[in-house]
Scaffold this active site. Structure first.
Site, PDB file in Angstrom:
ATOM      1  CB  SER A  70      -0.896   0.029   1.241  1.00  0.00           C
ATOM      2  OG  SER A  70      -0.172   0.468   2.378  1.00  0.00           O
ATOM      3  CG  ASP A  71      -1.092   4.725  -1.054  1.00  0.00           C
ATOM      4  OD1 ASP A  71      -1.675   5.761  -0.762  1.00  0.00           O
ATOM      5  OD2 ASP A  71      -1.673   3.675  -1.373  1.00  0.00           O
ATOM      6  CB  SER A  72       3.424   5.969   3.268  1.00  0.00           C
ATOM      7  OG  SER A  72       4.553   5.267   2.825  1.00  0.00           O
ATOM      8  CD1 TRP A  80      -4.330   6.805   0.032  1.00  0.00           C
ATOM      9  CD2 TRP A  80      -5.112   8.800  -0.580  1.00  0.00           C
ATOM     10  NE1 TRP A  80      -3.302   7.708   0.109  1.00  0.00           N
ATOM     11  CE2 TRP A  80      -3.757   8.944  -0.264  1.00  0.00           C
ATOM     12  CE3 TRP A  80      -5.813   9.928  -0.977  1.00  0.00           C
ATOM     13  CZ2 TRP A  80      -3.081  10.149  -0.344  1.00  0.00           C
ATOM     14  CZ3 TRP A  80      -5.143  11.135  -1.052  1.00  0.00           C
ATOM     15  CH2 TRP A  80      -3.801  11.230  -0.749  1.00  0.00           C
TER      16      TRP A  80
END
Length: 181
Positions: A70-72, A80
């Protein structure tokens, strides 16, 4: 990931990286808004929370075999597309970090960047919101496969004297640029 060039345009680097056998990827930090691609209307949730993106598209259609990262901060800091002001249809309450953890893992995301509360996963399994065999074990297999392929269990120590020569090599940079084309 739509905009001027469209969803398919943004898949180009993913297709190339997957074709080259990339071990890990991060789906994207955005939320598809009104995106239909090849007959699939994508839900408006962050890519790391989207089974349509991670499991169906990247793994199923494009053949990605590695682990998805995942993104941070998407679990504990920003959602998101699963922000705390949105209502979780599963619980009828605003999304919580535990809700986002469950959705991300069920979507096929294996690594939750900047995630700091492993007890959450244990509690989700104990409560039945995550199934160990169906949701946790596949992620563990993907992560351990990569770690074994890297030799992290056979030789977990860095050769300090040779490491600098192996980082930033021009041939590796060329491969990286190729993957982005």
């Amino acid at each position: 990931p739509g905009g001027k060039y469209g969803f398919g345009y943004h898949l180009k680097p993913f297709r190339t990286a997957i074709r080259q056998g990339v071990a890990s990827l991060m789906p994207y930090y955005g939320v598809p808004v009104d995106v239909t691609y090849q007959g699939v209307k994508y839900d408006q949730s962050g890519m790391a929370f989207s089974k349509q993106i991670v499991t169906d598209l990247l793994r199923g259609k494009l053949g990605f075999k590695g682990y998805a990262n995942s993104d941070s901060g998407v679990i504990e800091q920003r959602g998101w597309g699963l922000e705390s002001w949105r209502i979780n249809p599963e619980t009828g309450r605003p999304f919580t970090p535990a809700d986002r953890t469950a959705v991300a893992i069920r979507s096929g995301t294996d690594v939750l960047s900047e995630f700091s509360r492993n007890q959450t996963i244990i509690e989700l399994v104990q409560s039945g919101r995550l199934d160990e065999a169906r949701h946790i074990d596949p992620a563990v297999r993907r992560l351990l496969t990569e770690q074994f392929q890297l030799g992290l269990f056979e030789n977990p120590f860095v050769a300090v004297d040779t490491a600098p020569a192996a980082i930033g090599r021009s041939e590796d940079r060329a491969k990286g640029l190729d993957a982005q084309r």
